[in-house]
Design an enzyme around this catalytic site. Structure first.
Site, PDB file in Angstrom:
ATOM      1  N   ARG A  95       0.950  -1.605  -0.301  1.00  0.00           N
ATOM      2  CA  ARG A  95       0.299  -0.008   0.031  1.00  0.00           C
ATOM      3  C   ARG A  95       0.762   1.509  -0.046  1.00  0.00           C
ATOM      4  O   ARG A  95       2.326   1.229   1.081  1.00  0.00           O
ATOM      5  CB  ARG A  95      -0.309  -0.042   0.941  1.00  0.00           C
ATOM      6  CG  ARG A  95      -2.177   0.783   1.333  1.00  0.00           C
ATOM      7  CD  ARG A  95      -3.110   0.424   2.583  1.00  0.00           C
ATOM      8  NE  ARG A  95      -4.321   1.614   1.573  1.00  0.00           N
ATOM      9  CZ  ARG A  95      -4.704   1.451   2.153  1.00  0.00           C
ATOM     10  NH1 ARG A  95      -5.247   2.170   3.527  1.00  0.00           N
ATOM     11  NH2 ARG A  95      -6.418   2.181   1.690  1.00  0.00           N
ATOM     12  N   HIS A 113      13.052  -3.939  -2.249  1.00  0.00           N
ATOM     13  CA  HIS A 113      12.625  -3.944  -3.655  1.00  0.00           C
ATOM     14  C   HIS A 113      13.374  -4.426  -4.666  1.00  0.00           C
ATOM     15  O   HIS A 113      14.170  -4.022  -4.398  1.00  0.00           O
ATOM     16  CB  HIS A 113      12.502  -2.213  -4.006  1.00  0.00           C
ATOM     17  CG  HIS A 113      11.664  -2.191  -5.036  1.00  0.00           C
ATOM     18  ND1 HIS A 113      10.669  -2.260  -5.484  1.00  0.00           N
ATOM     19  CD2 HIS A 113      12.189  -2.219  -7.111  1.00  0.00           C
ATOM     20  CE1 HIS A 113      10.073  -2.031  -6.599  1.00  0.00           C
ATOM     21  NE2 HIS A 113      11.190  -2.264  -7.738  1.00  0.00           N
TER      22      HIS A 113
HETATM   23  C1  GRF Z   1       9.337  -9.304  -2.218  1.00  0.00           C
HETATM   24  O1  GRF Z   1      10.054  -9.774  -3.762  1.00  0.00           O
HETATM   25  C2  GRF Z   1       9.571  -8.053  -1.772  1.00  0.00           C
HETATM   26  O2  GRF Z   1      10.711  -7.493  -2.908  1.00  0.00           O
HETATM   27  C3  GRF Z   1       8.490  -6.949  -2.708  1.00  0.00           C
HETATM   28  O3  GRF Z   1       7.410  -7.681  -2.646  1.00  0.00           O
HETATM   29  C4  GRF Z   1       7.967  -9.355  -2.726  1.00  0.00           C
HETATM   30  C5  GRF Z   1       7.216  -9.779  -0.942  1.00  0.00           C
HETATM   31  O4  GRF Z   1       7.150 -10.788  -0.856  1.00  0.00           O
HETATM   32  N1  GRF Z   1       8.529  -6.334  -2.686  1.00  0.00           N
HETATM   33  P1  GRF Z   1       7.334 -11.670   0.222  1.00  0.00           P
HETATM   34  O5  GRF Z   1       6.032 -11.419   0.888  1.00  0.00           O
HETATM   35  O6  GRF Z   1       7.936 -11.116   1.586  1.00  0.00           O
HETATM   36  O7  GRF Z   1       7.703 -13.325   0.127  1.00  0.00           O
END
Ligand code: GRF
Length: 193
Positions: A95, A113
């Site tokens: 969000r 990210h």
């Molecule tokens: C990850 O790839 C993170 O970098 C991105 O969203 C994904 C989340 O995956 N912001 P998880 O919920 O930690 O498995």
């Protein structure tokens, strides 16, 4: 044992990065503890994972707040402060934040990210990197500022893009590095506080 910095991990989904942080925090020499896992949706799979690992798992559901994102964030902020949280780690928190939470936690909120920022901010990072014919991908841990995926970079990890890669194979290769990078970068960050 030295006092550990209290970290809250904010999630919206499966929470594999959160799980990696919880695991890392168990090491005696780790300078942070995961004191809270907080989700904005009750169906975030990571909530059960956190509870099973013995970490407080809390949902501050966005639904009753409707479009008032700031009111939702004020409820989140209150929950964090009640628990003496010192640092926020966003981990798949889907969000967009308002200036309220960003300003309140300036310099104390990190995000991960799945790209080598400043390349490919936003969504569908792997698909876009593949379409562009990149030879390399990776992930970035950065401080959160007002611009989405724009804050100062604290750490990055690189992986090759291999012939035949698709979104899934590339995402899996990057995710492995995310889990390692986030724990290491967060540890370094809290040691410097
Ligand atoms: C990850 O790839 C993170 O970098 C991105 O969203 C994904 C989340 O995956 N912001 P998880 O919920 O930690 O498995």
């Amino acid at each position: 044992m030295a006092r550990k910095t209290k970290v809250a991990v904010l999630i919206s989904g499966r929470g594999s990065n959160m799980e990696a942080l919880v695991r890392a925090a168990k090491a005696e020499d780790c300078p942070f503890e995961i004191a809270l896992v907080l989700a904005n949706k009750p169906d975030a799979g990571g909530l059960a994972v956190a509870a099973e690992a013995g970490v407080e798992a809390l949902c501050v559901d966005q639904k009753p707040f409707g479009k008032d994102r700031e009111a939702h964030e004020r409820a989140i902020d209150a929950a964090l402060r009640q628990r003496g949280i010192e640092v926020i780690a966003l981990a798949g928190y889907m969000r967009i934040l308002t200036p309220f939470l960003v300003d309140a936690w300036e310099g104390r909120m990190l995000n991960i990210h799945p790209s080598l920022l400043p390349a490919y901010p936003g969504l569908d990072t792997h698909g876009r990197a593949l379409t562009a014919g990149e030879l390399e991908a990776g992930c970035t841990v950065h401080l959160v500022t007002a611009g989405v995926d724009e804050g100062p970079i604290l750490g990055q990890a690189r992986v090759p893009i291999l012939p035949g890669d698709d979104d899934h194979t590339l995402a899996a290769r990057v995710l492995e590095q995310e889990h390692r990078l986030y724990a290491a970068t967060l540890a370094e960050f809290v040691r410097g506080l």
